[in-house]
Design a protein around this motif. Sequence first.
Motif, short mmCIF file in Angstrom:
data_model
loop_
_atom_site.label_atom_id
_atom_site.label_comp_id
_atom_site.label_asym_id
_atom_site.label_seq_id
_atom_site.Cartn_x
_atom_site.Cartn_y
_atom_site.Cartn_z
N TYR A 80 -57.29 52.31 34.43
CA TYR A 80 -57.39 51.09 35.23
C TYR A 80 -56.11 50.27 35.10
O TYR A 80 -56.12 49.07 35.34
N ASP A 81 -55.03 50.89 34.65
CA ASP A 81 -53.86 50.09 34.30
C ASP A 81 -52.80 50.07 35.40
O ASP A 81 -51.64 49.78 35.15
N ARG A 83 -52.17 49.49 39.97
CA ARG A 83 -52.74 49.06 41.23
C ARG A 83 -53.36 50.21 42.02
O ARG A 83 -54.31 50.02 42.78
N GLY A 86 -56.75 51.14 40.63
CA GLY A 86 -57.56 49.94 40.83
C GLY A 86 -58.04 49.82 42.26
O GLY A 86 -59.21 49.55 42.52
N SER A 87 -57.13 50.03 43.20
CA SER A 87 -57.55 49.86 44.60
C SER A 87 -58.42 51.04 45.04
O SER A 87 -59.30 50.87 45.88
N GLU A 90 -61.88 50.00 43.84
CA GLU A 90 -62.45 48.92 44.66
C GLU A 90 -62.88 49.43 46.02
O GLU A 90 -63.97 49.12 46.50
N GLU A 93 -66.03 51.68 45.75
CA GLU A 93 -67.26 50.91 45.58
C GLU A 93 -67.71 50.29 46.90
O GLU A 93 -68.87 50.37 47.28
N ARG A 97 -71.12 51.35 48.95
CA ARG A 97 -72.18 50.37 49.20
C ARG A 97 -72.48 50.23 50.68
O ARG A 97 -73.63 50.09 51.08
N PHE A 293 -45.16 43.26 41.35
CA PHE A 293 -44.13 42.69 40.50
C PHE A 293 -42.95 43.65 40.33
O PHE A 293 -41.80 43.23 40.34
N LYS B 79 -62.46 41.80 39.84
CA LYS B 79 -61.43 42.55 40.55
C LYS B 79 -60.82 43.60 39.63
O LYS B 79 -60.93 43.52 38.41
N TYR B 80 -60.18 44.58 40.25
CA TYR B 80 -59.44 45.57 39.46
C TYR B 80 -57.95 45.43 39.71
O TYR B 80 -57.20 46.37 39.47
N ASP B 81 -57.51 44.29 40.21
CA ASP B 81 -56.12 44.20 40.64
C ASP B 81 -55.20 43.56 39.61
O ASP B 81 -54.13 43.08 39.94
N ARG B 83 -54.06 43.50 35.10
CA ARG B 83 -54.18 44.17 33.82
C ARG B 83 -55.30 43.64 32.96
O ARG B 83 -55.90 44.35 32.17
N GLY B 86 -58.61 45.04 34.12
CA GLY B 86 -58.49 46.48 33.90
C GLY B 86 -58.70 46.84 32.44
O GLY B 86 -59.46 47.76 32.12
N CYS B 107 -67.70 46.12 40.59
CA CYS B 107 -66.70 45.13 40.94
C CYS B 107 -67.25 44.30 42.08
O CYS B 107 -67.70 44.82 43.09
N ARG B 109 -65.70 41.60 43.62
CA ARG B 109 -64.67 41.00 44.48
C ARG B 109 -64.81 39.49 44.62
O ARG B 109 -64.61 38.94 45.71
N THR B 262 -51.94 36.04 36.72
CA THR B 262 -50.91 36.93 37.27
C THR B 262 -51.03 37.02 38.78
O THR B 262 -50.04 37.17 39.48
N ILE B 263 -52.25 36.92 39.26
CA ILE B 263 -52.43 37.09 40.71
C ILE B 263 -51.83 35.89 41.45
O ILE B 263 -51.22 36.04 42.51
N ASP B 291 -48.58 40.59 32.41
CA ASP B 291 -48.34 41.79 33.20
C ASP B 291 -46.97 42.31 32.81
O ASP B 291 -46.02 41.53 32.71
#
Lengths: 339, 339
Positions: A80-81, A83, A86-87, A90, A93, A97, A293, B79-81, B83, B86, B107, B109, B262-263, B291
């Motif tokens: 999960y470290d 993007r 992670g995406s 997301e 899921e 659903r 980043f 979210k998973y976006d 660190r 995550g 998740c 959201r 961070t977001i 991050d």
Amino acid sequence: MNQPKQTKKTTIYDLAELAGTSASAVSAVLNGNWKKRRISSQLAEKITRLAEEQGYALNMQASLLRREKSKIIGMIVPKYDNRYFGSIVEAFETMARERGLFPIITCTRRDPELEIEAARAMLSYQVEWLVATGATDPDRITDICAASGVRSLNLDLPGSRAPSVISDNFAGARELTRRILSNCQRKVGRVEPLLFVGGRGTDHNTSERVRGFRAAHADMGMTVNDNHILTCGYAPEKAEIALQALAQAEGNLTRGMFVNSTISFEGVMRWIKRSHHYDGRPPIMGCFDWDPFAAMLGDDIEMVRQDVPGMLNAVFNIIDHGSSKIERIQIPPLFLGQS
Amino acid sequence: MNQPKQTKKTTIYDLAELAGTSASAVSAVLNGNWKKRRISSQLAEKITRLAEEQGYALNMQASLLRREKSKIIGMIVPKYDNRYFGSIVEAFETMARERGLFPIITCTRRDPELEIEAARAMLSYQVEWLVATGATDPDRITDICAASGVRSLNLDLPGSRAPSVISDNFAGARELTRRILSNCQRKVGRVEPLLFVGGRGTDHNTSERVRGFRAAHADMGMTVNDNHILTCGYAPEKAEIALQALAQAEGNLTRGMFVNSTISFEGVMRWIKRSHHYDGRPPIMGCFDWDPFAAMLGDDIEMVRQDVPGMLNAVFNIIDHGSSKIERIQIPPLFLGQS
DNA sequence: CAAGCTTGCTCAATCGATGAAGCAACAATT
DNA sequence: AATTGTTGCTTCATCGATTGAGCAAGCTTG
């Protein structure tokens, strides 16, 4: 409200007793097919009200045991470290659903043993499909699933015994390499072969990307020295060590670099900062994968963005249509920059 | 091997028939307490071998229905976006598995409706505990769980009706602010109040961080103007818009900034690049959250790292000891830099 | 008014695993 | 020889929800 703070959970039998009716009627009302079962709307209302009052929650275990389909869909994912994964999670899921499926996801930390264990656990939970994302041994997982009659599907890294949805790594890497080389030309005034850093030489994605990397060089009449392909693994530390070793061996590193993942990119940037190797003449970089980043770290670091929505559309297309045809679907990655 | 490619799954009854024994014996052997049930080791071996040959997988639904404890533990996460979440999820999965618990994670959201729906789904799956991470309405989730006799626990954002494990946001923000101000002194030669960007003014964490932010200013004899607290939400775009608006209103922005996640930091950096507001005199920055790439964006961007292992230790300490005492445990965040 | 249909339910088997209780066969003890 | 104990199983009820089959009461139709 009359919410009982009990320990024992309310069942349909409790509700039946309260409503002066049968469990069968309660079940029919609560799972929505009371019209088919000819329950009067008065009774339906009464039961619904009671269920709410009592804070009734369906026992999925009991329900699933009886039904033929579980509507559970599993996914294993390495980490999960970043993007990218992670995406994927997301989007998975959300799309699951939308289809009335219940997603369960497990992170296997790139551990082959854990992948197998997780797959077995998911089979015990009666998943209807298992999506193996970035698995180290996808075919093993396919076999385990097949033995239980469960369909599976590979994402990100392909396997040979189940449908696979992956990025077009060759084309993506070729274009990324072309862009880095072109940036070299523009900024340094000349092109020279790049360095390739990160990834496992044994995995399909890395070898395809190396192929694309070489092809782009060949397109411009260059060849890449084998010891400039540092497929040292994904972890940041490994990239750092590999760069350090190469710098020691060769004195000067190439001006441009192709980095094989954001996680390797982390190590590369750390080494660059620490070693001061590129001080005053920053390297021309590209990375296969995107991070907001990381993208800001230089003036124009090229980043390929894998098309996660596109990949998951392909995944659910297979699931929706039940096709188990063993094919490899390659999704072109995205280049968001101008060039 | 004789792996049947059947659709129907093998059950203990199938194995019993093949072994010429009873389902009860098979069950005892396969779930490991055959010694207690005085099954001979010969029969145990025979059954084990058959199970392997047939690719038997336990039907968890049936097993759980019968047993009293499900050993399932749920977590909802926004979210998973980034660190932070995550690593929370990774650590949660690992620690759950170490305890023989099966983690299911969803998740949501940052969608309050989805949080509730997800909580209900988890209750249906008979979770023994539900960890609500960064929930918008933790108490609502606690209530839903309590109605089914399920214990719950808040992580990251506190609630008032279940134990909560959160960062020490006040102390963390105060120290982070102190460091940013000290960097200002060192680099610019003087200190002036900072700007606070990101987060929701209504959530506990943000308001505690604002409090710490103000306290650090007060420590140095400064006060912060209310319109320099931009709690505009977490999304990057919102931070961009808020900065743009403030720059328009005030002409010049402060030299230093405290960014609340961070977001939000992503939006701040985007605006800084795009607006050229700070060209030539980069802002002195700090961010509540860490991050790796963001940390590399400037010479010394201060980043507080929330102590995820510490927080999850606290979470599992509560779970292991079954304590439902409604307390708020504050874990000091980590400062990895020297200063 | 009998036969047949509709309405609105209930009964009971079932899904697969579990474990308390029971039972047959044999061994050991008094 | 009778009692008690041990071993190695089997039988059966159970968990909670689902669903085919069935049934009684009321209504319709010829």
